[in-house]
Structure formats: C-alpha cells, structure tokens
Scaffold this motif. Sequence first.
Motif, PDB file in Angstrom:
ATOM      1  N   PRO A  29       0.809  -1.221   0.000  1.00  0.00           N
ATOM      2  CA  PRO A  29       0.000   0.000   0.000  1.00  0.00           C
ATOM      3  C   PRO A  29       0.843   1.272   0.000  1.00  0.00           C
ATOM      4  O   PRO A  29       1.944   1.309   0.578  1.00  0.00           O
ATOM      5  N   VAL A  30       0.327   2.313  -0.625  1.00  0.00           N
ATOM      6  CA  VAL A  30       1.043   3.588  -0.746  1.00  0.00           C
ATOM      7  C   VAL A  30       1.461   4.168   0.603  1.00  0.00           C
ATOM      8  O   VAL A  30       2.580   4.712   0.714  1.00  0.00           O
ATOM      9  N   PRO A  31       0.652   4.078   1.653  1.00  0.00           N
ATOM     10  CA  PRO A  31       1.124   4.623   2.930  1.00  0.00           C
ATOM     11  C   PRO A  31       2.365   3.923   3.480  1.00  0.00           C
ATOM     12  O   PRO A  31       3.018   4.442   4.383  1.00  0.00           O
ATOM     13  N   VAL A  32       2.687   2.743   2.958  1.00  0.00           N
ATOM     14  CA  VAL A  32       3.895   2.028   3.390  1.00  0.00           C
ATOM     15  C   VAL A  32       5.036   2.290   2.414  1.00  0.00           C
ATOM     16  O   VAL A  32       6.105   2.777   2.800  1.00  0.00           O
ATOM     17  N   PHE A  33       4.823   1.967   1.138  1.00  0.00           N
ATOM     18  CA  PHE A  33       5.805   2.255   0.088  1.00  0.00           C
ATOM     19  C   PHE A  33       5.233   3.371  -0.780  1.00  0.00           C
ATOM     20  O   PHE A  33       4.363   3.125  -1.622  1.00  0.00           O
ATOM     21  N   ASP A  34       5.695   4.579  -0.580  1.00  0.00           N
ATOM     22  CA  ASP A  34       5.204   5.706  -1.376  1.00  0.00           C
ATOM     23  C   ASP A  34       6.074   5.840  -2.626  1.00  0.00           C
ATOM     24  O   ASP A  34       7.077   6.552  -2.635  1.00  0.00           O
ATOM     25  N   GLN A  35       5.660   5.123  -3.677  1.00  0.00           N
ATOM     26  CA  GLN A  35       6.477   5.088  -4.889  1.00  0.00           C
ATOM     27  C   GLN A  35       6.361   6.365  -5.715  1.00  0.00           C
ATOM     28  O   GLN A  35       7.035   6.496  -6.750  1.00  0.00           O
ATOM     29  N   SER A  36       5.547   7.331  -5.261  1.00  0.00           N
ATOM     30  CA  SER A  36       5.569   8.651  -5.898  1.00  0.00           C
ATOM     31  C   SER A  36       6.812   9.425  -5.467  1.00  0.00           C
ATOM     32  O   SER A  36       7.262  10.336  -6.157  1.00  0.00           O
ATOM     33  N   ILE A  37       7.391   9.032  -4.341  1.00  0.00           N
ATOM     34  CA  ILE A  37       8.645   9.645  -3.874  1.00  0.00           C
ATOM     35  C   ILE A  37       9.817   9.060  -4.648  1.00  0.00           C
ATOM     36  O   ILE A  37      10.676   9.780  -5.157  1.00  0.00           O
ATOM     37  N   SER A  38       9.839   7.746  -4.741  1.00  0.00           N
ATOM     38  CA  SER A  38      10.883   7.038  -5.498  1.00  0.00           C
ATOM     39  C   SER A  38      10.378   5.636  -5.781  1.00  0.00           C
ATOM     40  O   SER A  38       9.893   4.967  -4.871  1.00  0.00           O
ATOM     41  N   PRO A  39      10.447   5.158  -7.024  1.00  0.00           N
ATOM     42  CA  PRO A  39       9.986   3.800  -7.320  1.00  0.00           C
ATOM     43  C   PRO A  39      10.820   2.759  -6.576  1.00  0.00           C
ATOM     44  O   PRO A  39      12.016   2.966  -6.355  1.00  0.00           O
ATOM     45  N   PHE A  40      10.183   1.657  -6.208  1.00  0.00           N
ATOM     46  CA  PHE A  40      10.946   0.560  -5.595  1.00  0.00           C
ATOM     47  C   PHE A  40      12.028   0.100  -6.561  1.00  0.00           C
ATOM     48  O   PHE A  40      13.168  -0.130  -6.176  1.00  0.00           O
ATOM     49  N   MET A  41      11.665  -0.048  -7.826  1.00  0.00           N
ATOM     50  CA  MET A  41      12.628  -0.370  -8.868  1.00  0.00           C
ATOM     51  C   MET A  41      12.941   0.942  -9.588  1.00  0.00           C
ATOM     52  O   MET A  41      12.217   1.369 -10.473  1.00  0.00           O
ATOM     53  N   ARG A  42      14.014   1.598  -9.162  1.00  0.00           N
ATOM     54  CA  ARG A  42      14.274   2.977  -9.548  1.00  0.00           C
ATOM     55  C   ARG A  42      15.039   3.079 -10.862  1.00  0.00           C
ATOM     56  O   ARG A  42      14.542   3.584 -11.852  1.00  0.00           O
ATOM     57  N   LYS A  43      16.291   2.611 -10.884  1.00  0.00           N
ATOM     58  CA  LYS A  43      17.111   2.685 -12.099  1.00  0.00           C
ATOM     59  C   LYS A  43      17.760   1.355 -12.443  1.00  0.00           C
ATOM     60  O   LYS A  43      17.870   0.990 -13.609  1.00  0.00           O
ATOM     61  N   GLY A  44      18.260   0.647 -11.436  1.00  0.00           N
ATOM     62  CA  GLY A  44      18.921  -0.631 -11.692  1.00  0.00           C
ATOM     63  C   GLY A  44      20.187  -0.485 -12.505  1.00  0.00           C
ATOM     64  O   GLY A  44      20.496  -1.333 -13.350  1.00  0.00           O
ATOM     65  N   GLU A  45      20.951   0.569 -12.241  1.00  0.00           N
ATOM     66  CA  GLU A  45      22.153   0.844 -13.027  1.00  0.00           C
ATOM     67  C   GLU A  45      23.413   0.686 -12.180  1.00  0.00           C
ATOM     68  O   GLU A  45      23.359   0.704 -10.950  1.00  0.00           O
ATOM     69  N   VAL A  46      24.527   0.546 -12.877  1.00  0.00           N
ATOM     70  CA  VAL A  46      25.839   0.601 -12.236  1.00  0.00           C
ATOM     71  C   VAL A  46      26.441   1.965 -12.560  1.00  0.00           C
ATOM     72  O   VAL A  46      26.464   2.381 -13.712  1.00  0.00           O
ATOM     73  N   GLY A  47      26.882   2.675 -11.528  1.00  0.00           N
ATOM     74  CA  GLY A  47      27.513   3.973 -11.743  1.00  0.00           C
ATOM     75  C   GLY A  47      26.605   5.158 -11.498  1.00  0.00           C
ATOM     76  O   GLY A  47      27.008   6.307 -11.734  1.00  0.00           O
ATOM     77  N   ASP A  48      25.379   4.914 -11.009  1.00  0.00           N
ATOM     78  CA  ASP A  48      24.472   6.036 -10.736  1.00  0.00           C
ATOM     79  C   ASP A  48      25.013   6.927  -9.621  1.00  0.00           C
ATOM     80  O   ASP A  48      24.600   8.078  -9.480  1.00  0.00           O
TER      81      ASP A  48
END
Length: 310
Positions: free
Chosen positions: A259-278
């Motif tokens: 639920p949004v009140p627990v994971f507020d993905q409007s702030i940052s997605p759970f799966m954000r970039k998945g990159e090396v070097g960010d």
Amino acid sequence: MSDKRVVSHSGSIQEAGGSISRFPLISVQGVPLRNHIATNWDSISAFEDHPSDLLIATYPKAGTTWTQEIVDLLLNDGDQEVCRRAPVAVRMPFLEHFSPPHCPSGLSGTPQGDAPPRVIKTHLPFQLVPQGFWKNKCKTIYVARNAKDNLVSYFHFDRMNQTQPEPGPWDSYIPKFMEGKLAWGSWYDHVKGYWKEREKNNILYLFYEDMKENPRREVERIMRYLGKSLPDDVICRIVELTSFKAMKENPMVNYTFIPVPVFDQSISPFMRKGEVGDWNNHFTQEQSRVFDEDYEIQMKGSNIPFRINI
C-alpha cells in the motif's frame, strides 16, 4: 534476550484504520535492526530450517528481488505463469520480517502449495543468521553491490519506505552509511562477513555489477549452483523476464502490491534505475574523496573485487 539498545527513532504517519511508524532501530549484538525485528529476536535466532532450504542473503538494495525472481524462474523451469502465482514477498518470505499481511515473516514457513526447496530471503549479516542454516549446510546465494551505488539505492529506498528510519538529507546520509548506522548495520562488515565464509559454507557469492554486465552468465551460474540444467531457450527466456524493464512492469515483483502509505512510490519507485555507476549523479567530488579514503581504511586487507563502473 541479546543486548538490545535503542539507537535512533523518528516520527510516524497515519493510515486509515491504524498507524504506520518509521520504526526505531535497536541494536542486536551490535547490529542496528528495526524494533519489530529486535523484539522478536529470540524467535528469529531459534528458527528451525530444513537442509533443503535455500537462503538468498543481501545487504538491503543490492539486487535481492532480482535474484529472487531469477531463482524462482529457474526452480520452475522458466514458467512465467507459475512465477506469477503470488507476489515475490509471499513466494519467498523475508526471514526476520514481522509486518504482515503484506510481507509475511519467513518464520511462517513455506507458502501453501509450494514444494521444496523453501526459498527464504534475509538481510541479516552472516553472524546473525540462525546457525541451523550453516550446520545443515543449506545453499546460500549472496549478492553484493558496490558501496557507492548501494548507498544511493538505499537512500532513495529509505525515502519511500515509510517504515524505515527517516533518511534525512543526502549530505548526512553518507556518514550514516559509512558508520553503519542504518538498518542492518555496516555494509562493510556485511559484505566482508559473507566473503570470508563463502568457501567454508558453500556460499555462491555474486556481484550485482557482474549480473548487469552479463546476465546470462550469472543466471547460468545460479542454475548450476541449484543443480539445474535447462535448455538454451528457457535460459534466454529467464534472462528476458528478469531484465530491469520486465521486472519494473511486473506487479508480482515491483512491490506495487504494498500500500502507498507504506511504500510511497511517488517519492521514489521501488525499482528505480537498476544501473551501475548512478553514484556519479549523486556524490560531489569532495564527498567521493572523503568516502574513498574511508573505504580504503574499512576494506583494508579485503580482496573483494568490487567495481564502481562497468
């Protein structure tokens, strides 16, 4: 019960029908853990595993969910529909977690209907993992991610996860990471602990950067470790299904089931970039210099081949 001291705390947010708190951290054997973990520590440390259990261990935000999905697809011969039977947090319970119903505890056992092996996730450092895992020689997959990228990912996770301690500003988060004052403690101790024990305890030690550089190679490494042998087309399908793009769009793994009140993905997605070097987009030159100097001290004598860029 082991030594437990309150380390830090912060405020709470409200949800209809109840309250969600940014849990305080309590020290368990010198490792800061969220209070609901610490208060249940006797049950966690006494967990009775089975020799067929498979443990996936990581420091938070080091590729845990990615590895879980690879493992589930391998165990189910690449069957995408079977791997959509439930959210990943239900399919592979979080050993030390005590916040049902969205993420059941690993202590609750195997989800009904699943055949062995039971796959369990943990962020515990090596020394806090229930000793039965090592006595029973359970297979363990450990994934490590370079410190700078891990720090960046953890910072954004703490921003969006309303049960984690308040991260504060970026400038103050860096020293907290360096000093091991985040949930699950020191990244440095964590990666070194599993590295030191990898041969004695048959731990498959993987690197996030290797997985990004050549995902097929690493999927095959995991497959062999699990004692599986799958045809080429199935391996290719698993690589495709566990790409960052595919997983970001998969509701069974992208944590939109929380639920949004627990994971507020409007702030940052759970799966954000998945990159090396960010990390290059976050550290100033001075922050990088200070971090690198401290890194050399904390990792002195270790030969773990981390890469901060690929």
